[in-house]
Design a protein around this motif. Structure first.
Motif, mmCIF file in Angstrom:
data_model
loop_
_atom_site.group_PDB
_atom_site.id
_atom_site.type_symbol
_atom_site.label_atom_id
_atom_site.label_comp_id
_atom_site.label_asym_id
_atom_site.label_seq_id
_atom_site.Cartn_x
_atom_site.Cartn_y
_atom_site.Cartn_z
ATOM 1 N N SER A 376 43.320 61.182 49.258
ATOM 2 C CA SER A 376 44.319 61.817 49.867
ATOM 3 C C SER A 376 44.416 63.159 48.262
ATOM 4 C CB SER A 376 46.222 60.801 49.791
ATOM 5 O OG SER A 376 45.261 60.573 48.620
ATOM 6 N N ILE A 377 45.120 64.065 49.296
ATOM 7 C CA ILE A 377 45.571 64.989 47.905
ATOM 8 C C ILE A 377 47.157 65.366 48.819
ATOM 9 C CG2 ILE A 377 45.151 67.119 47.709
ATOM 10 C CD1 ILE A 377 42.206 67.305 48.115
ATOM 11 N N GLY A 378 48.421 64.943 48.536
ATOM 12 C CA GLY A 378 49.581 65.446 48.515
ATOM 13 C C GLY A 378 49.983 63.594 49.857
ATOM 14 N N PRO A 379 51.153 64.080 50.004
ATOM 15 C CA PRO A 379 51.074 62.620 51.311
ATOM 16 C C PRO A 379 50.308 63.537 53.095
ATOM 17 C CG PRO A 379 53.007 64.416 50.953
ATOM 18 C CD PRO A 379 52.132 64.749 50.429
ATOM 19 N N HIS A 380 50.210 64.762 53.526
ATOM 20 C CA HIS A 380 49.672 64.318 54.942
ATOM 21 C C HIS A 380 47.990 65.012 54.671
ATOM 22 C CE1 HIS A 380 54.159 63.488 55.629
ATOM 23 N NE2 HIS A 380 54.304 65.150 54.058
ATOM 24 N N PHE A 381 46.955 65.190 53.682
ATOM 25 C CA PHE A 381 46.003 65.280 53.980
ATOM 26 C C PHE A 381 45.139 64.388 52.962
ATOM 27 C CE2 PHE A 381 42.225 67.674 52.958
ATOM 28 C CZ PHE A 381 42.133 68.184 54.235
ATOM 29 N N SER A 382 43.954 64.167 54.093
ATOM 30 C CA SER A 382 43.601 63.106 53.081
ATOM 31 C C SER A 382 41.635 63.492 53.359
ATOM 32 C CB SER A 382 42.856 61.948 53.785
ATOM 33 O OG SER A 382 42.469 60.928 53.735
ATOM 34 N N ILE A 383 41.243 64.190 52.745
ATOM 35 C CA ILE A 383 39.528 64.472 52.341
ATOM 36 C C ILE A 383 38.361 63.718 52.928
ATOM 37 C CG2 ILE A 383 37.911 65.431 51.178
ATOM 38 C CD1 ILE A 383 39.766 66.093 49.075
ATOM 39 N N PRO A 384 38.013 63.840 54.624
ATOM 40 C CA PRO A 384 37.231 63.161 54.988
ATOM 41 C C PRO A 384 35.588 63.235 54.344
ATOM 42 C CG PRO A 384 37.325 64.764 56.417
ATOM 43 C CD PRO A 384 37.709 65.162 54.790
ATOM 44 N N PRO A 385 35.375 62.305 53.732
ATOM 45 C CA PRO A 385 33.915 61.501 52.898
ATOM 46 C C PRO A 385 32.737 62.463 53.497
ATOM 47 C CG PRO A 385 34.795 59.683 54.445
ATOM 48 C CD PRO A 385 35.884 60.382 54.400
ATOM 49 N N ALA A 386 32.558 63.465 54.544
ATOM 50 C CA ALA A 386 31.414 64.073 54.402
ATOM 51 C C ALA A 386 31.706 64.856 54.213
ATOM 52 C CB ALA A 386 30.558 63.728 55.925
ATOM 53 N N SER A 387 32.850 65.859 53.437
ATOM 54 C CA SER A 387 32.922 66.775 53.477
ATOM 55 C C SER A 387 32.914 67.806 51.910
ATOM 56 C CB SER A 387 35.116 67.704 53.035
ATOM 57 O OG SER A 387 35.151 67.514 54.723
ATOM 58 N N LEU A 388 32.482 66.364 50.765
ATOM 59 C CA LEU A 388 31.920 66.655 49.709
ATOM 60 C C LEU A 388 31.082 67.219 49.707
ATOM 61 C CD1 LEU A 388 33.046 63.501 47.655
ATOM 62 C CD2 LEU A 388 34.013 66.056 47.568
ATOM 63 N N VAL A 389 30.089 67.208 50.911
ATOM 64 C CA VAL A 389 28.884 67.808 51.019
ATOM 65 C C VAL A 389 29.280 69.782 51.049
ATOM 66 C CG1 VAL A 389 26.987 68.805 52.782
ATOM 67 C CG2 VAL A 389 27.511 65.946 52.169
ATOM 68 N N ALA A 390 29.842 69.877 51.234
ATOM 69 C CA ALA A 390 31.015 71.280 51.264
ATOM 70 C C ALA A 390 30.355 72.038 49.884
ATOM 71 C CB ALA A 390 32.323 71.789 51.437
ATOM 72 N N PHE A 391 30.463 71.084 48.587
ATOM 73 C CA PHE A 391 30.322 71.753 47.441
ATOM 74 C C PHE A 391 29.407 71.626 46.839
ATOM 75 C CE2 PHE A 391 34.854 69.312 46.885
ATOM 76 C CZ PHE A 391 35.340 70.734 46.805
ATOM 77 N N ILE A 392 27.742 70.773 47.108
ATOM 78 C CA ILE A 392 26.543 71.859 47.949
ATOM 79 C C ILE A 392 26.583 73.109 47.487
ATOM 80 C CG2 ILE A 392 24.658 71.312 48.161
ATOM 81 C CD1 ILE A 392 25.112 68.621 48.170
ATOM 82 N N THR A 393 27.437 73.136 49.084
ATOM 83 C CA THR A 393 26.837 74.498 49.752
ATOM 84 C C THR A 393 27.607 75.771 48.807
ATOM 85 O OG1 THR A 393 27.545 73.724 52.432
ATOM 86 C CG2 THR A 393 27.901 76.008 51.686
ATOM 87 N N ILE A 394 29.176 75.129 48.620
ATOM 88 C CA ILE A 394 29.210 76.203 47.910
ATOM 89 C C ILE A 394 29.059 76.559 46.583
ATOM 90 C CG2 ILE A 394 31.693 76.553 46.351
ATOM 91 C CD1 ILE A 394 32.845 74.663 48.374
#
Length: 605
Positions: A376-394
């Motif tokens: 979670s980032i704040g009370p209303h947003f949760s990062i999907p686990p697979a989204s960390l793959v985006a950091f490979i891309t970035i």
């Protein structure tokens, strides 16, 4: 190896210029020679790069989160879900061998790609229907019960049609993957100095487009799948693939095509069989006594001749003229040299398998770890686990730009190498980073387990009070490593393959990814089973909170280091092909205009 490729031109000769025909044998779809000014270069590759960005968005829109679909909807365990992902991805990267054969021997790259793209689209459409229609998707326990706690199982038919759709996609990608990148490289004439230099940068921008599509998939699409449902999450990639095909078709008038020149496997098999059949013959000291066609045969468009080299002389037996062998066994020096160029890459191919298994971890076990951490980032947003793959891309996108626009020009001034550093050195840097990545992964997992111990966490679905961003360093470094290893590997297998076997050279790259994914399944299964022997708990369990992935990652670090040593040995003995045209490496003849500017100039004109 001392090798050169001789291009036989017409007796009256031609001067280079934008209004002249290309000199590398490329033609239009009707088989006619093409003008340099009207075709190819960045104008043509802009459509190909555009296709790849959309297609990668579609593919990674499926594959990035696949392990969680198998876990949540089909209720597969850690090892089974991870292995099913890597087995499918392995098949995706294996079928390009068939696609390369069909392109080189029969249909050519363009038509093989077109047919395969529509098979691919059919598989994506079926997959979208499978996860959308109530009769085809796994049963739900209702909104009040989470997927993890739901005990309703998918029927054998539902599981079967889901995997059927996945493997139709794998079949379709078999004809697109080996031909689209090769076709992109074909848009640059190797016999024109400026285009040759642009071609070197093409692979960097090619991978840039891949990871741009991947970034969109691993952020927006993964979020849609986690929060809006799998039907919409898979439907959008399907639409993206459809759009990518339209983009590719729009560029058809500008493409240059290499004519189909026969199956490289058939050529190589002829040389190898002829070598065995002529085993007792003595290779003459003068290579001019070996069989070769006359120059008139090489004056035809697309034909080229390779001079004899002293490397792998045992294969020269295939070109020995004995007067008794049947016609099919009488190989030319050029055919023998083509086989030599493919065979000499085999040691590099073998040591590229294990690094592909590490890439597989980023889409399986790393994601599974993420599901146990605070997202979670704040009370209303949760990062999907697979989204960390985006950091490979970035980090890949950032590093590719820095490497291509700053490091290469700087290194080039010192090394006098058009690429800045040799391809194998670039790949070696990536392998060193792989060792570091697995050490970091082991340390981070040890930290997670320590927190688990401190808080007495034992249940499968309990969340560890530790931020998911503890996994960020290993994902970020994977992106940096890909700039060196993945881009270098793709360029190496393409560049060092003979001209008539470029698709097959690209298939070497896809094969290394395929075998790596199958090897990942094998290693994961063996380690999981072996560590459970004699009553031990095991390292890899469905409950990651009581597993020991830190031991598994440390084991991988050791394997990666051993593989690095074998790579250094193979690289030390490898001999590069000589540049096909010495003029192409005379960098002082190339204008100091950035490839980015050339790209936009060609697109606009």
């Amino acid at each position: 190896m001392t090798m050169t490729m001789e291009r036989v031109v017409e007796e009256n000769g031609k001067t280079r210029g934008d209004d002249e025909y290309t000199e590398d044998g490329t033609v239009d779809l009707k088989g006619n020679p093409v003008l340099r000014s009207n075709t190819g270069r960045w104008r043509a590759t802009s459509f190909i790069v555009g296709y790849e960005a959309f297609e990668r968005m579609a593919f990674y829109g499926i594959s990035t989160n696949l392990v969680l679909y198998l876990t949540r909807k089909l209720h597969e365990g850690t090892v089974k879900s991870s292995n099913n992902v890597t087995n499918w991805v392995g098949t995706v990267w294996l079928t390009p061998i068939l696609g390369a054969y069909i392109a080189d021997a029969h249909l050519g790259r363009y038509w093989t790609f077109i047919v395969s793209a529509f098979i691919y689209l059919g598989g994506m459409s079926l997959l979208t229907l499978v996860v959308s229609l109530k009769s085809l998707r796994p049963p739900s326990c209702g909104d009040s019960i989470s997927d993890v706690d739901c005990d309703k199982q998918a029927s054998p038919f539902q599981v079967g049609i889901f995997y059927c759709a996945l493997y139709i996609i794998a079949l379709g990608t078999g004809g697109t993957k080996p031909n689209i990148s090769t076709m992109g490289a074909d848009q640059f004439d190797e016999f024109e100095p400026t285009e040759k230099t642009q071609k070197i940068s093409f692979f960097n921008w090619w991978v840039f487009s891949i990871f741009f599509g991947t970034l969109f998939a691993s952020t927006f699409l993964v979020y849609i799948q986690d929060h809006a449902g799998w039907g919409l999450g898979y439907g959008l990639p399907t639409i993206g693939l459809f759009l990518s095909i339209l983009v590719f078709l729009a560029g058809s008038p500008y493409y240059r095509h290499q004519p189909a020149s026969g199956s490289p496997l058939t050529k190589m098999a002829r040389v190898l069989i002829a070598t065995i059949r002529k085993w007792k013959l003595v290779v003459p000291d003068d290579p001019k006594e070996l069989h070769e066609l006359n120059l008139d045969e090489y004056s035809k468009p697309g034909k080229y001749r390779i001079e004899h080299s002293p490397l792998l002389r045992i294969l020269d037996k295939a070109a020995v003229v004995d007067g008794m062998s049947p016609h099919w066994m009488q190989c030319t020096v050029t055919e023998v040299e083509e086989t030599k160029q493919m065979v000499k890459m085999a040691p590099i191919l073998l040591v590229s398998f294990l690094p592909s298994t590490l890439i597989a971890q980023g889409h399986t076990l790393f994601i599974k770890q993420g599901t146990t951490l605070v997202r979670s980032i704040g009370p209303h947003f949760s990062i999907p686990p697979a989204s960390l793959v985006a950091f490979i891309t970035i980090f890949m996108l950032i590093t590719v730009v820095i490497y291509d626009k700053f490091l290469v020009p700087t290194l080039r001034s010192y090394t006098k190498n058009p690429r800045g550093i040799p391809m194998l050195q670039r790949m070696g840097i990536g392998l060193v980073m792989h060792v570091i990545i697995m050490i970091i992964a082991s340390v981070c997992e040890r930290k997670r387990l320590n927190v688990i111990k401190d808080h007495g966490i034992t249940k499968k679905n309990q969340i560890v009070p530790l931020s998911i961003f503890i996994l960020l360093p290993q994902y970020a470094l994977m992106g940096v490593a890909d700039t060196f290893w993945e881009v270098g590997r793709l360029e190496f297998f393409y560049d060092q393959a003979p001209k008539s076997m470029k698709s097959f050279g690209t298939a070497y790259y896809t094969t290394s990814l395929s075998i790596g994914n199958f090897l990942s399944s094998f290693i994961l299964t063996v380690v999981s089973d072996f560590t459970k022997r004699d009553g031990h708990k095991g390292w890899i369990l469905d409950n990651l909170n009581v597993s020991h992935l830190d031991y598994f990652y440390a084991f991988y670090a050791v394997l990666s280091f051993i593989n690095l040593l074998f790579f250094l040995l193979a690289a030390n003995f490898f001999v590069y092909n000589k540049e096909q045209d010495d003029a192409t490496i005379e960098l002082e003849n190339v204008k100091n205009t950035s490839d980015t500017n050339a790209f936009f100039k060609d697109v606009i004109m």
